[in-house]
Design a protein around this motif. Structure first.
Motif, PDB file in Angstrom:
ATOM      1  N   VAL A 154       0.812  -1.036  -0.014  1.00 45.66           N
ATOM      2  CA  VAL A 154      -0.157   0.107  -0.146  1.00 45.66           C
ATOM      3  C   VAL A 154       1.156   1.189   0.103  1.00 45.66           C
ATOM      4  CG1 VAL A 154      -1.754   1.230   1.210  1.00 45.66           C
ATOM      5  CG2 VAL A 154      -1.745  -1.360   1.266  1.00 45.66           C
ATOM      6  N   ASP A 155       0.781   2.166  -0.931  1.00 46.15           N
ATOM      7  CA  ASP A 155       1.586   3.249  -1.230  1.00 46.15           C
ATOM      8  C   ASP A 155       0.582   4.077  -0.668  1.00 46.15           C
ATOM      9  OD1 ASP A 155       3.916   2.010  -2.062  1.00 46.15           O
ATOM     10  OD2 ASP A 155       3.269   1.739  -3.841  1.00 46.15           O
ATOM     11  N   PHE A 156       1.048   5.094   0.250  1.00 42.07           N
ATOM     12  CA  PHE A 156       0.173   6.233   0.342  1.00 42.07           C
ATOM     13  C   PHE A 156       0.636   7.555  -0.087  1.00 42.07           C
ATOM     14  CE2 PHE A 156       0.417   3.692   4.324  1.00 42.07           C
ATOM     15  CZ  PHE A 156      -1.135   3.277   4.390  1.00 42.07           C
ATOM     16  N   LEU A 157       0.094   7.738  -1.304  1.00 39.87           N
ATOM     17  CA  LEU A 157       0.240   8.797  -2.247  1.00 39.87           C
ATOM     18  C   LEU A 157      -0.090  10.016  -2.047  1.00 39.87           C
ATOM     19  CD1 LEU A 157      -0.133   6.558  -5.555  1.00 39.87           C
ATOM     20  CD2 LEU A 157       1.988   6.857  -4.272  1.00 39.87           C
TER      21      LEU A 157
ATOM     22  N   CYS B  11      -6.226   8.604  -3.485  1.00 34.73           N
ATOM     23  CA  CYS B  11      -5.073   8.534  -2.595  1.00 34.73           C
ATOM     24  C   CYS B  11      -4.049   7.325  -2.980  1.00 34.73           C
ATOM     25  CB  CYS B  11      -5.619   8.631  -1.017  1.00 34.73           C
ATOM     26  SG  CYS B  11      -6.467  10.003  -0.760  1.00 34.73           S
ATOM     27  N   THR B  12      -4.951   6.130  -2.979  1.00 34.30           N
ATOM     28  CA  THR B  12      -4.063   5.144  -2.960  1.00 34.30           C
ATOM     29  C   THR B  12      -4.918   3.795  -3.553  1.00 34.30           C
ATOM     30  OG1 THR B  12      -2.754   3.450  -1.784  1.00 34.30           O
ATOM     31  CG2 THR B  12      -4.517   4.317  -0.450  1.00 34.30           C
ATOM     32  N   THR B  13      -4.743   2.755  -4.032  1.00 32.00           N
ATOM     33  CA  THR B  13      -5.125   1.497  -4.410  1.00 32.00           C
ATOM     34  C   THR B  13      -4.351   0.426  -3.407  1.00 32.00           C
ATOM     35  OG1 THR B  13      -3.861   1.209  -6.334  1.00 32.00           O
ATOM     36  CG2 THR B  13      -6.192   2.532  -6.477  1.00 32.00           C
ATOM     37  N   CYS B  14      -5.212  -0.599  -3.255  1.00 35.39           N
ATOM     38  CA  CYS B  14      -4.495  -1.822  -2.815  1.00 35.39           C
ATOM     39  C   CYS B  14      -5.088  -3.025  -3.143  1.00 35.39           C
ATOM     40  CB  CYS B  14      -4.120  -1.633  -1.530  1.00 35.39           C
ATOM     41  SG  CYS B  14      -5.713  -1.646  -0.256  1.00 35.39           S
TER      42      CYS B  14
END
Length: 183
Positions: free
Chosen positions: A61-64, A106-109
């Protein structure tokens, strides 16, 4: 077993970030977000399988983009692909500044769940039929991700087998120079 389209598992939720959800930077704790991610992904997996499920893995998970206090967070999840008893679930997280209306991805996972039968053992799940471009995109590369996860799981087991299981307090140095008191 009858196949299902991705949309049958689609689950959506939202919440507003409150001060008690935030770190010292005024942004949402990553762990709080992960709690919501797992919860919405469970609902999608259960909608697809109509069985109890357990989380088997969470891909990176990358918190972008930071999610600030006062913002709205919308999570959307659906099952992208299935194997025999496992399901890959895609979760998309979008934040919205409620005062301006600006929305940002924001992010995808991706998470993997295993369906359980009434006996508590892994149980078969329906295959999925992708319909939209997004669903087809996710489906096309899902089997490759599945094999990558199997390899990563194998490596994790090999690594964990090498780790000691001693109690943390047994590792401390017992000398007068030790940080820990001599006991």
């Amino acid at each position: 077993m009858e196949c299902k389209n991705n949309n049958e598992s689609r689950s959506v939720t939202s919440f507003q970030v409150m001060p008690n959800d935030a770190n010292t930077h005024g942004t949402l704790f990553g762990g709080k977000l992960m709690m919501h991610v797992d919860n919405i992904a469970v609902m999608a997996a259960m909608r697809h399988s109509r069985k109890t499920v357990v989380t088997a893995s969470v891909d990176s998970v990358d918190f972008l983009y930071p999610i600030k206090v006062g913002s709205s967070v919308c999570l959307e999840a659906f099952v992208t692909w299935t194997h025999h008893t496992s399901m890959e679930v895609f979760v998309k997280i979008v934040t919205e500044d409620l005062t301006t209306g600006k929305r940002v991805l924001c992010t995808t996972c991706l998470l993997t769940f295993v369906a359980l039968g009434s006996d508590g053992k892994p149980s078969a799940v329906p295959k999925v039929i992708p319909e939209t471009e997004e669903e087809k995109l996710m489906y096309a590369s899902a089997e490759q991700r599945y094999h990558h996860r199997l390899e990563r799981r194998k490596q994790a087991k090999e690594f964990q087998a090498k780790l000691p299981l001693e109690k943390p307090w047994d590792r401390r140095r017992k000398t007068k120079d030790s940080f820990y008191p001599i006991g």
